[in-house]
Motif scaffolding. Sequence first.
Motif, PDB file in Angstrom:
ATOM      1  N   SER A   1      42.879  53.343  67.426  1.00 20.34           N
ATOM      2  CA  SER A   1      44.159  53.998  68.212  1.00 20.34           C
ATOM      3  C   SER A   1      44.176  55.351  67.651  1.00 20.34           C
ATOM      4  O   SER A   1      43.848  56.249  68.405  1.00 20.34           O
ATOM      5  CB  SER A   1      45.532  53.200  67.977  1.00 20.34           C
TER       6      SER A   1
ATOM      7  N   ALA B   1      48.138  51.863  74.341  1.00 14.76           N
ATOM      8  CA  ALA B   1      47.552  51.759  73.078  1.00 14.76           C
ATOM      9  C   ALA B   1      47.177  52.935  72.250  1.00 14.76           C
ATOM     10  O   ALA B   1      46.949  52.769  71.186  1.00 14.76           O
ATOM     11  CB  ALA B   1      46.566  50.541  72.950  1.00 14.76           C
TER      12      ALA B   1
ATOM     13  N   GLY C   1      49.673  52.277  67.340  1.00 15.24           N
ATOM     14  CA  GLY C   1      48.983  51.069  67.363  1.00 15.24           C
ATOM     15  C   GLY C   1      49.148  50.300  66.028  1.00 15.24           C
ATOM     16  O   GLY C   1      49.665  49.432  65.670  1.00 15.24           O
TER      17      GLY C   1
ATOM     18  N   ALA D   1      54.176  43.128  74.587  1.00 14.94           N
ATOM     19  CA  ALA D   1      52.880  43.732  74.462  1.00 14.94           C
ATOM     20  C   ALA D   1      52.079  42.998  75.440  1.00 14.94           C
ATOM     21  O   ALA D   1      52.272  41.812  75.980  1.00 14.94           O
ATOM     22  CB  ALA D   1      52.439  43.508  72.853  1.00 14.94           C
TER      23      ALA D   1
ATOM     24  N   GLY E   1      46.244  44.085  63.067  1.00 19.03           N
ATOM     25  CA  GLY E   1      45.342  44.122  64.104  1.00 19.03           C
ATOM     26  C   GLY E   1      44.424  42.754  64.093  1.00 19.03           C
ATOM     27  O   GLY E   1      43.392  42.729  64.666  1.00 19.03           O
TER      28      GLY E   1
ATOM     29  N   VAL F   1      45.634  45.078  71.456  1.00 16.73           N
ATOM     30  CA  VAL F   1      46.824  45.559  72.061  1.00 16.73           C
ATOM     31  C   VAL F   1      46.764  46.608  73.094  1.00 16.73           C
ATOM     32  O   VAL F   1      46.475  47.783  72.917  1.00 16.73           O
ATOM     33  CB  VAL F   1      48.279  45.933  71.338  1.00 16.73           C
TER      34      VAL F   1
ATOM     35  N   GLN G   1      48.941  47.533  75.658  1.00 12.53           N
ATOM     36  CA  GLN G   1      50.269  48.350  75.860  1.00 12.53           C
ATOM     37  C   GLN G   1      51.388  47.728  74.966  1.00 12.53           C
ATOM     38  O   GLN G   1      51.482  46.344  74.765  1.00 12.53           O
ATOM     39  CB  GLN G   1      50.623  48.294  77.221  1.00 12.53           C
ATOM     40  N   PHE G   2      51.971  48.613  74.444  1.00  6.04           N
ATOM     41  CA  PHE G   2      53.523  48.179  73.625  1.00  6.04           C
ATOM     42  C   PHE G   2      54.770  48.435  74.581  1.00  6.04           C
ATOM     43  O   PHE G   2      54.866  49.601  75.276  1.00  6.04           O
ATOM     44  CB  PHE G   2      53.541  49.001  72.454  1.00  6.04           C
TER      45      PHE G   2
END
Length: 454
Positions: free
Chosen positions: A68, A106, A135, A160, A189, A194, A196-197
Motif C-alpha cells: 500500500s 487501498a 492499508g 471493507a 494482511g 483489501v 477499499q476501506f
Amino acid sequence: MTANAPTVPGFTGDAIYPGDRLYDKVRQVFNGMIDKRPQVVLQCRSADDIVAAVRYAVDSGAEIAVRSGGHSVAGHSTTDGGIVIDLSLMREVRVDTEARVAYVDAGANWGDVDRVTSVHGLATPGGVVSTTGVGGFGLGGGIGWLSRAHGMTCDNLIGATLVTASGEVMTVSETENADVLWGLRGGGGNFGVVAQFTLRLHPIDGVVAGVQSYPDTDAEAALKHFRAQMDNAPDHLASILDFSSDFTTGQSLVNVLACSTRTDQVGSDEVSALLNVRGVADKPVVAVQHKLDYSTWQQALDYTAPYGWLNYWKSLFVTELTDEAIRRIALLGRSRPSAQTRLHLIRLGGYASRVPPESTAVVTRQHPYIIHLMTTWTDPAETARCTAWAGQAFEILRPLGPAGAYLNFVGDEGQDRIRATFGEDGYRRLAELKARLDPTNRFTRNHNIEPATS
C-alpha cells in the motif's frame, strides 16, 4: 512491459519487470535496509486488477507481497523473486458527510485521507506520519493523535472490500461477514488484499497542538512531569515524549508533543500545562503552540521518516512508568546511536483503552504507554552499531512490559511474539479465519498467522 513478458489474464494495470525503465523506482520501499528484486510488480488500478493479480500470483506459486504505502519496516511490502501486488496507484478517497464515513482506496496514505476529510471538518484516527499507507497501518491496529479521543484506526474500520486468496471479492461489514471484519481489525494482511476501506469519521474542528524541547539533561524531569500530567488526562489530550537531535546544532533534546481535539480555552490550557515542564534546569530550546488544522498537524513529523533512510525498529508496551522505568528511558534517550534515531514514549489510554477487547483482534489495550525505538541512520557502515544498540536497548526495557507487541512498530520477531500479541484465544480465532480465507497460506509477507489445521 518487457518484451516476451508473461501476460496476466484480465489485468489492465501496469506490469513492471526487471529491465523496465521504472523497475528500480517501483521496487523501492520505505526502509532503506530492504533491497529486494521481485520478478514483477503488478500496479493495480481497480478492484478487478486486484482480482486478476491475486489469481495470477496465487497460481504462480511465487511468494506474494502486497504494497500500500510501502512503510512496513520489516520489508513485508516486497519480495525477492516473487510478485508484488502494488496498490499505490489506487488513492481515491470519497466522503459521505451525512453518514460520516470515508471510502478509502487501498493505496491511499493518511495525507490523501486528511486532505479530503478535513474539508468537511471530519477525520478518523491515522498515523502520525502522513505518508504512511492506510492499508498496512489500519490492518495492524493504528495508533495516532486521535486514538485517545476516538480509538485506533481499526476501531473505526466499519467495512471493507476484500479479495481473498481464491480471487473471491467479499463484502465485509458489521452485519455482513462480521467475523472477517473482526480479523481485519488488527489481524494484519493475513486474509487477502483489501481493495477499499470504509472508515468512520468524527467531527474535528482543528486541534490545539505544540511542542517544547529541552536539553536531554532534563530528561528525568520531563518524564516525571509527563507522567504526572497524563496520569488522569482527559481523552481529548494526546501526547508523545520524544528524544531527538537538532540536525543543525547536533544538540540532543527531549521533546514534549501535545495535541488536543478541543480548540477552546480548556484545550489550550491543558496543552500548555503539558508542554511547560516543571522542575527543569533549562529554558526550552523550542516552544511552539498553535490552533491549526488537524491535517497540518498530521504532517508535523513527516520529516522524521523519509523514504530511503535505514531503519531497524523495536517496541514494547510499558505497564507502569515507575522511577526505574524513567531512569532507563532517559539513559537510552541520551545514548541514541545516530542523529536520526528517535525514541518515542507514547501515552495510550483514553477511548481506545475502553473498546471491548472482543470487538477487534487487538486485545492488548490496558497498558498506559508504548515505547517505539525508531533506530534510523543513513550510512550503511553504521548498520551493525545501530542495530546492536536497538537490541541492547530493547533488552534494557524488556522488564517494563509484557511479551506482546504493537506489530506496526516491529520487524519480524517470530511466532512467539505474534502469539503473545494476540493471546492464545485470539490467535486461535485468527488461525481459523486464516484457514477459511487463505488455507494454503499464500499471503505470508506479514506478521503471519498460520492457518489452523483440523
